[in-house]
Design an enzyme around this catalytic site. Structure first.
Site, PDB file in Angstrom:
ATOM      1  N   GLU A  47       2.177  13.604  -6.696  1.00  0.00           N
ATOM      2  CA  GLU A  47       1.037  14.061  -5.851  1.00  0.00           C
ATOM      3  C   GLU A  47       0.278  15.390  -6.334  1.00  0.00           C
ATOM      4  O   GLU A  47      -0.999  15.478  -6.392  1.00  0.00           O
ATOM      5  CB  GLU A  47       1.474  14.281  -4.354  1.00  0.00           C
ATOM      6  CG  GLU A  47       0.615  14.909  -3.562  1.00  0.00           C
ATOM      7  CD  GLU A  47       0.870  15.680  -2.318  1.00  0.00           C
ATOM      8  OE1 GLU A  47       0.067  16.540  -2.026  1.00  0.00           O
ATOM      9  OE2 GLU A  47       2.210  15.683  -2.126  1.00  0.00           O
ATOM     10  N   ASP A  51      -3.525  15.330  -7.431  1.00  0.00           N
ATOM     11  CA  ASP A  51      -4.515  16.154  -6.933  1.00  0.00           C
ATOM     12  C   ASP A  51      -5.406  16.844  -7.951  1.00  0.00           C
ATOM     13  O   ASP A  51      -6.675  16.895  -7.674  1.00  0.00           O
ATOM     14  CB  ASP A  51      -3.716  17.212  -5.856  1.00  0.00           C
ATOM     15  CG  ASP A  51      -4.662  18.260  -5.248  1.00  0.00           C
ATOM     16  OD1 ASP A  51      -5.497  17.744  -4.552  1.00  0.00           O
ATOM     17  OD2 ASP A  51      -4.771  19.345  -5.641  1.00  0.00           O
ATOM     18  N   ASP A 120      -1.007  11.490   0.614  1.00  0.00           N
ATOM     19  CA  ASP A 120      -0.229  12.005  -0.326  1.00  0.00           C
ATOM     20  C   ASP A 120       0.005  10.833  -1.448  1.00  0.00           C
ATOM     21  O   ASP A 120       0.345  11.236  -2.739  1.00  0.00           O
ATOM     22  CB  ASP A 120       0.894  12.629   0.267  1.00  0.00           C
ATOM     23  CG  ASP A 120       0.708  14.038   0.691  1.00  0.00           C
ATOM     24  OD1 ASP A 120      -0.296  14.602   0.625  1.00  0.00           O
ATOM     25  OD2 ASP A 120       1.644  14.682   1.528  1.00  0.00           O
ATOM     26  N   GLU A 123      -2.661  10.079  -3.865  1.00  0.00           N
ATOM     27  CA  GLU A 123      -2.878  11.195  -4.954  1.00  0.00           C
ATOM     28  C   GLU A 123      -1.835  10.947  -6.033  1.00  0.00           C
ATOM     29  O   GLU A 123      -2.000  11.386  -7.091  1.00  0.00           O
ATOM     30  CB  GLU A 123      -2.882  12.567  -4.268  1.00  0.00           C
ATOM     31  CG  GLU A 123      -3.930  13.032  -3.356  1.00  0.00           C
ATOM     32  CD  GLU A 123      -4.144  14.426  -3.166  1.00  0.00           C
ATOM     33  OE1 GLU A 123      -5.209  14.924  -3.135  1.00  0.00           O
ATOM     34  OE2 GLU A 123      -2.868  14.787  -2.593  1.00  0.00           O
TER      35      GLU A 123
END
Length: 229
Positions: A47, A51, A120, A123
């Site tokens: 994640e 991101d 989450d 990502e």
């Protein structure tokens, strides 16, 4: 829970060379904690990577595609595209929420419906595709599933501000929001909000926070205004 990951690969148009990366992206901490003896990794590191990749790709996209947009406006638009509710919406459009591995406790308390968990995982999936297929493959995924329908997402993200600006522009009256109902246990409440123009209800919405419910109410009011204009 859907364990047939080939269905997910078909939906996103990408087949993993390393299926373990996909499994890792879909593994919530609650599942990993319940299976410590098997040394299963959760998706938090993926994640983190996803991101960063998403921010880089979305920044490049806005820089190249929005030629006349100033830096401050690009920052606001990027925020609307990569915020938690929008990414959760993106994830649900590909059915990602159905494939997340959750612990029994998290599953029982409605974790599969939580925007934070679903966004989450989205990502983390971006991070997994980046590691598995490289920057071009992950760009294709992000462009198709995260940087699509931009005007809708901008409206969804900033509905309260946009609605207030429209009301002020035409001086129709005073806006106010009210939470009219709440349900569910304390750890997973659902709120119902209405937005009023003076005393008339012009929109309503539901959300797992009061702010989200109000935003949804404003969004429904804006959609109504757009249909009438």
């Amino acid at each position: 829970m859907n364990s047939d990951l080939s269905q997910l690969e078909k939906k996103i148009g990408y087949a993993f060379q390393d299926r373990d990366l996909l499994l890792n992206a879909l593994t919530h901490t609650s599942f990993a904690n319940e299976h410590k003896s098997k040394k299963i990794k959760d998706n938090e590191r993926l994640e983190f990577l996803g991101d960063a990749v998403l921010e880089m790709v979305s920044s490049e996209f806005l820089y190249t595609q929005m030629n006349h947009m100033q830096e401050g406006d690009m920052t606001k638009l990027r925020a609307s595209l990569v915020c938690e509710p929008t990414l959760a919406m993106d994830a649900r459009q590909i059915g990602l929420d159905e494939f997340i591995y959750l612990g029994k406790g998290e599953e029982a308390t409605g974790g599969r419906k939580r925007d934070s968990i679903v966004s989450d995982a989205f990502e983390a999936l971006i991070g997994a595709i980046f590691l598995d297929g490289g920057i071009e493959k992950v760009k294709e995924f992000i462009l198709q599933f995260a940087l699509n329908d931009i005007e809708h997402k901008r409206l969804f993200y900033d509905s309260k501000t946009i609605l207030q600006e429209r009301i002020d522009m035409v001086k129709l009256g005073n806006l106010s929001y009210e939470i009219v109902d709440e349900s569910g246990p304390d750890h997973n409440k659902t709120y119902k909000a209405v937005v009023k123009l003076d005393e008339s209800v012009i929109g309503e919405g539901m959300g797992h926070t009061k702010k989200a419910a109000e935003q949804q109410a404003a969004y429904s009011a804006l959609k109504l205004f757009n249909q009438r204009s």
